[in-house]
Design a protein around this motif. Structure first.
Motif, PDB file in Angstrom:
ATOM      1  N   MET A   1       0.951  -0.836   0.058  1.00 53.09           N
ATOM      2  CA  MET A   1       0.107   0.411   0.046  1.00 53.09           C
ATOM      3  C   MET A   1       0.686   1.289  -0.093  1.00 53.09           C
ATOM      4  N   GLY A   2       1.959   1.233   0.901  1.00 48.35           N
ATOM      5  CA  GLY A   2       3.329   2.123   0.773  1.00 48.35           C
ATOM      6  C   GLY A   2       3.329   2.588  -0.546  1.00 48.35           C
ATOM      7  N   LEU A   3       3.664   1.811  -1.759  1.00 46.86           N
ATOM      8  CA  LEU A   3       4.536   1.741  -2.964  1.00 46.86           C
ATOM      9  C   LEU A   3       2.852   2.427  -3.662  1.00 46.86           C
ATOM     10  N   THR A   4       2.042   2.607  -3.013  1.00 46.84           N
ATOM     11  CA  THR A   4       1.154   2.351  -4.277  1.00 46.84           C
ATOM     12  C   THR A   4       0.921   4.281  -3.686  1.00 46.84           C
ATOM     13  N   ASP A   5       0.624   4.426  -2.499  1.00 48.96           N
ATOM     14  CA  ASP A   5       0.833   5.796  -1.970  1.00 48.96           C
ATOM     15  C   ASP A   5       1.816   7.191  -2.924  1.00 48.96           C
ATOM     16  N   LEU A   6       2.882   6.240  -2.328  1.00 53.29           N
ATOM     17  CA  LEU A   6       3.945   6.874  -3.395  1.00 53.29           C
ATOM     18  C   LEU A   6       4.388   6.869  -4.701  1.00 53.29           C
ATOM     19  N   ALA A   7       3.730   6.002  -5.456  1.00 53.44           N
ATOM     20  CA  ALA A   7       3.261   6.546  -7.123  1.00 53.44           C
ATOM     21  C   ALA A   7       2.054   7.182  -6.998  1.00 53.44           C
ATOM     22  N   PHE A   8       1.498   6.924  -6.753  1.00 50.52           N
ATOM     23  CA  PHE A   8       0.461   8.510  -6.489  1.00 50.52           C
ATOM     24  C   PHE A   8       0.898   9.448  -6.491  1.00 50.52           C
ATOM     25  N   GLU A   9       2.002   9.701  -5.259  1.00 51.68           N
ATOM     26  CA  GLU A   9       1.958  10.899  -5.518  1.00 51.68           C
ATOM     27  C   GLU A   9       2.836  11.716  -6.460  1.00 51.68           C
ATOM     28  N   TYR A  10       4.180  10.374  -7.126  1.00 54.18           N
ATOM     29  CA  TYR A  10       5.279  10.514  -7.974  1.00 54.18           C
ATOM     30  C   TYR A  10       3.944  11.088  -8.871  1.00 54.18           C
ATOM     31  N   CYS A  11       2.677  10.444  -9.521  1.00 51.25           N
ATOM     32  CA  CYS A  11       2.080  10.574 -10.563  1.00 51.25           C
ATOM     33  C   CYS A  11       1.640  12.234 -10.594  1.00 51.25           C
ATOM     34  N   LYS A  12       1.724  12.946  -9.331  1.00 47.51           N
ATOM     35  CA  LYS A  12       1.072  14.208  -9.328  1.00 47.51           C
ATOM     36  C   LYS A  12       1.931  15.460  -9.646  1.00 47.51           C
ATOM     37  N   THR A  13       3.493  14.605  -9.896  1.00 47.89           N
ATOM     38  CA  THR A  13       4.575  15.857 -11.170  1.00 47.89           C
ATOM     39  C   THR A  13       5.074  15.264 -12.458  1.00 47.89           C
ATOM     40  N   LEU A  14       4.349  14.384 -12.981  1.00 47.77           N
ATOM     41  CA  LEU A  14       4.111  13.848 -14.029  1.00 47.77           C
ATOM     42  C   LEU A  14       3.349  15.368 -15.048  1.00 47.77           C
TER      43      LEU A  14
END
Length: 112
Positions: A1-14
């Protein structure tokens, strides 16, 4: 779940131009990792659970590929990207080890 949260955060910078491409793909495959683990945990046998763990591992490789595409294109936050890649590799090792444990336990039960 932490990876999912981190991936969503990263996507905000794309870039917003990737909204329906990489962003959508990263979000879906990162959600698929814990979702398959959860779904598999409710199965009746260890062998069925191991199949869902395999699907989860496959989703993690899909995520890794999408992240590497972002890296090649120099998209988004470099720091978040590197964190995502590191955590993806860690999650892959953890799921693979857990799958091997589940399968070894299943074979012990089959032999009994």
């Amino acid at each position: 779940m932490g990876l999912t949260d981190l991936a969503f955060e990263y996507c905000k910078t794309l870039p917003s131009t990737e909204r329906y491409n990489l962003i959508d793909q990263i979000n879906r495959c990162s959600c698929s990792i814990p979702s398959n683990i959860a779904e598999g945990s409710g199965k009746r046998t260890h062998l069925h659970f191991a199949e869902f763990l395999s699907t989860s591992i496959s989703s993690s490789y899909e995520l890794q590929t999408q992240l590497l595409i972002c890296q090649r294109r120099k998209y988004g936050s470099n720091e978040l990207l590197n964190d995502c890649l590191s955590l993806t590799e860690e999650v892959q090792r953890m799921i693979f080890s857990f799958r091997e444990y589940i399968l070894s336990d299943a074979s012990v039960r089959l032999d009994s």
